[in-house]
Design an enzyme around this catalytic site. Structure first.
Site, short mmCIF file in Angstrom:
data_model
loop_
_atom_site.label_atom_id
_atom_site.label_comp_id
_atom_site.label_asym_id
_atom_site.label_seq_id
_atom_site.Cartn_x
_atom_site.Cartn_y
_atom_site.Cartn_z
N CYS A 3 -10.17 -5.83 0.14
CA CYS A 3 -11.67 -4.84 0.17
C CYS A 3 -12.59 -4.65 -0.37
O CYS A 3 -11.75 -5.85 -1.50
CB CYS A 3 -10.74 -3.20 1.12
SG CYS A 3 -10.60 -2.61 -0.81
N ASN A 49 0.88 -1.23 0.14
CA ASN A 49 -0.01 0.18 -0.17
C ASN A 49 1.05 1.03 -0.03
O ASN A 49 1.70 1.45 0.66
CB ASN A 49 -1.00 -0.11 0.81
CG ASN A 49 -0.14 -0.03 2.43
OD1 ASN A 49 0.46 -1.22 2.96
ND2 ASN A 49 -1.21 0.52 3.50
N GLU A 54 -2.79 -4.75 -2.95
CA GLU A 54 -3.52 -5.62 -3.93
C GLU A 54 -3.74 -5.29 -5.79
O GLU A 54 -3.26 -5.85 -6.45
CB GLU A 54 -4.79 -7.23 -3.49
CG GLU A 54 -4.77 -6.85 -2.23
CD GLU A 54 -5.94 -5.43 -1.32
OE1 GLU A 54 -6.02 -6.34 -0.40
OE2 GLU A 54 -5.09 -4.85 -1.02
N CYS A 90 -11.20 -3.90 -4.25
CA CYS A 90 -9.69 -5.20 -4.63
C CYS A 90 -9.93 -6.32 -4.34
O CYS A 90 -9.77 -6.76 -6.01
CB CYS A 90 -8.52 -4.97 -3.87
SG CYS A 90 -7.89 -3.29 -2.79
N GLU A 95 0.17 5.53 0.51
CA GLU A 95 -0.94 6.66 0.87
C GLU A 95 -0.59 7.78 0.68
O GLU A 95 0.66 8.38 0.34
CB GLU A 95 -0.58 6.16 2.71
CG GLU A 95 -0.94 5.23 3.06
CD GLU A 95 -1.50 4.89 4.74
OE1 GLU A 95 -1.49 4.39 5.55
OE2 GLU A 95 -0.62 6.11 5.31
#
Length: 159
Positions: free
Chosen positions: A113, A67, A80, A116, A69
């Site tokens: 999530c 990830n 992902e 994803c 940010e």
């Protein structure tokens, strides 16, 4: 590795997807280890919650992602999708499975999530194994991708 589904009738993973074939324990562990390594590259100055993903290609190669940010939050890239976009941008189109890692405690028990999940279903087969670490038991868990998003949108372009 254990498997987990959202609905079960006779107690086998094939109740969820007739063609679901979980990864072997060694392969699931190898994929989780790759996702854990990818999490080490995460850029998470705001959440301090590193996530890694490892996408298993049909040829056995693994593509990792983490990830990243952004100060606006909604431009944050999830691990992902980073792994998926990286693989696609390198010309890969045939995927077998994905693993997600966010730590080894009950608070870090994560699956992809919804966004994803939808992105993964555009590229991976619905029966592709999704692997994550059960933070309570400390062991890999698998489920078919389609079990995580049973009413997914499937775009089938004409032609």
């Amino acid at each position: 590795a254990r498997w987990r589904g959202l609905t079960m009738s006779s107690g086998t993973p094939n109740d969820l997807s007739p063609s679901f074939q979980p990864l072997g324990a060694a392969e699931a562990s190898r994929l989780l280890a790759a996702a854990e390594r990818a999490a080490g590259f995460a850029y998470v100055p705001f959440s301090r919650f590193p996530v890694g993903a490892a996408l298993l290609l049909a040829n056995g190669e693994v593509v990792g992602g983490c990830n990243v940010e952004d100060g606006t939050y909604d431009l944050t890239a999830h691990a992902e999708r980073v792994a998926l976009w990286k693989a696609v941008s390198e010309g890969h189109r045939d995927f077998r499975a994905i693993a997600v890692w966010a730590g080894a405690t009950p608070l870090h028990h994560v699956t992809p999530c919804g966004s994803c999940r939808q992105a993964l279903l555009q590229w991976l087969p619905p029966e592709a194994p999704v692997v994550w670490l059960d933070g309570v038991l400390g062991e890999p868990v698998q489920t078919p991708l389609s079990a995580l998003l049973p009413e997914q949108f499937r775009f089938n372009p004409p032609g």
